[in-house]
Design a protein around this motif. Structure first.
Motif, mmCIF file in Angstrom:
data_model
loop_
_atom_site.group_PDB
_atom_site.id
_atom_site.type_symbol
_atom_site.label_atom_id
_atom_site.label_comp_id
_atom_site.label_asym_id
_atom_site.label_seq_id
_atom_site.Cartn_x
_atom_site.Cartn_y
_atom_site.Cartn_z
ATOM 1 N N ASP A 41 0.815 -1.215 0.000
ATOM 2 C CA ASP A 41 0.000 0.000 0.000
ATOM 3 C C ASP A 41 0.850 1.267 0.000
ATOM 4 O OD1 ASP A 41 -2.341 -1.507 0.110
ATOM 5 O OD2 ASP A 41 -2.295 -1.568 2.302
ATOM 6 N N VAL A 42 2.149 1.108 0.003
ATOM 7 C CA VAL A 42 3.075 2.230 0.093
ATOM 8 C C VAL A 42 3.610 2.552 -1.299
ATOM 9 C CG1 VAL A 42 5.273 2.976 1.057
ATOM 10 C CG2 VAL A 42 3.754 1.540 2.409
ATOM 11 N N THR A 43 3.600 3.831 -1.656
ATOM 12 C CA THR A 43 4.161 4.241 -2.941
ATOM 13 C C THR A 43 5.594 4.693 -2.732
ATOM 14 O OG1 THR A 43 2.001 4.905 -3.757
ATOM 15 C CG2 THR A 43 3.905 5.805 -4.893
ATOM 16 N N LEU A 44 6.495 4.024 -3.404
ATOM 17 C CA LEU A 44 7.915 4.307 -3.278
ATOM 18 C C LEU A 44 8.580 4.073 -4.622
ATOM 19 C CD1 LEU A 44 10.467 4.741 -1.418
ATOM 20 C CD2 LEU A 44 10.516 2.251 -1.220
ATOM 21 N N THR A 66 7.001 0.727 -6.279
ATOM 22 C CA THR A 66 5.753 0.167 -5.758
ATOM 23 C C THR A 66 4.547 1.000 -6.170
ATOM 24 O OG1 THR A 66 5.818 1.396 -3.673
ATOM 25 C CG2 THR A 66 6.981 -0.720 -3.728
ATOM 26 N N THR A 120 12.124 10.420 4.159
ATOM 27 C CA THR A 120 10.900 9.901 4.788
ATOM 28 C C THR A 120 10.303 8.751 3.979
ATOM 29 O OG1 THR A 120 9.503 11.553 3.683
ATOM 30 C CG2 THR A 120 10.350 12.109 5.873
ATOM 31 N N LYS A 121 10.523 8.751 2.672
ATOM 32 C CA LYS A 121 10.027 7.660 1.829
ATOM 33 C C LYS A 121 10.732 6.342 2.170
ATOM 34 C CE LYS A 121 7.088 9.414 -1.189
ATOM 35 N NZ LYS A 121 5.866 8.813 -1.663
ATOM 36 N N GLY A 124 8.927 4.118 4.420
ATOM 37 C CA GLY A 124 7.891 3.320 3.782
ATOM 38 C C GLY A 124 8.411 1.963 3.330
ATOM 39 N N THR A 126 10.064 -0.128 4.996
ATOM 40 C CA THR A 126 9.821 -1.138 6.024
ATOM 41 C C THR A 126 8.432 -1.741 5.858
ATOM 42 O OG1 THR A 126 9.079 0.541 7.600
ATOM 43 C CG2 THR A 126 11.400 -0.108 7.695
ATOM 44 N N GLN A 127 7.456 -0.927 5.446
ATOM 45 C CA GLN A 127 6.111 -1.456 5.218
ATOM 46 C C GLN A 127 6.059 -2.365 3.998
ATOM 47 O OE1 GLN A 127 3.126 1.556 5.053
ATOM 48 N NE2 GLN A 127 3.228 1.979 7.235
ATOM 49 N N VAL A 128 6.935 -2.104 3.036
ATOM 50 C CA VAL A 128 6.980 -2.933 1.836
ATOM 51 C C VAL A 128 7.261 -4.385 2.226
ATOM 52 C CG1 VAL A 128 8.312 -3.422 -0.264
ATOM 53 C CG2 VAL A 128 7.642 -1.084 0.273
#
Length: 147
Positions: A41-44, A66, A120-121, A124, A126-128
């Motif tokens: 759900d994370v855009t990176l 992502t 900061t991205k 994100g 880690t959520q990936v």
């Protein structure tokens, strides 16, 4: 993929992580076995410069994207990437194949991972990998084909 069995990956050829042969094998097997990409759900959009690759002298340029809702890892560079991460090959392999987040923290503190762009991205990222387990099809495949 509901019918995935890790035994389907036994006996596969192994290649150096991110080498052309590795990428070809990875793409072919995910297609043949219908292994779904890791959904997030994370855009990176992250470019990576990986030094010390055992299969080439110059640093390898790769990216992780992502923005489509799934993890895409490939060679090359993204235009308008959120950030660029420079790291050594062994750290990249530990992060993506061995899924060793502790190694990432240690390497970052030691200055082995350099980040330019939107820091900061990176959080994100880690959520990936938060939902990734040792027995999920993508993780199992990456380990099965990596020397």
């Amino acid at each position: 993929m509901a019918d995935f069995d890790v035994s389907m990956l036994e006996g596969l050829s192994r290649y150096e992580f991110l080498s052309p042969q590795w990428l070809e094998e990875f793409r072919g097997i995910t297609e043949r076995l219908n292994i779904e990409p890791l959904r997030v759900d994370v855009t990176l959009r992250m470019n990576q410069i990986i030094s010390g690759c055992p299969f080439q002298e110059e640093p390898l340029k790769a990216y992780l994207d992502t923005s489509s809702g799934v993890v895409t890892l490939d060679l090359g560079e993204l235009e308008d990437a959120d950030l660029t991460v420079s790291l050594d090959y062994e750290t990249a392999k530990a992060l993506f194949v061995e899924f060793n987040p502790q190694r990432a923290i240690e390497s970052f503190i030691a200055g082995k991972i350099l980040v330019t762009g939107d820091m900061t991205k990176l959080l994100g990222l880690t959520q990936v990998f938060a939902g990734r387990t040792d027995d999920d099809p993508m993780s199992a495949l990456m380990r099965a084909i990596t020397s």
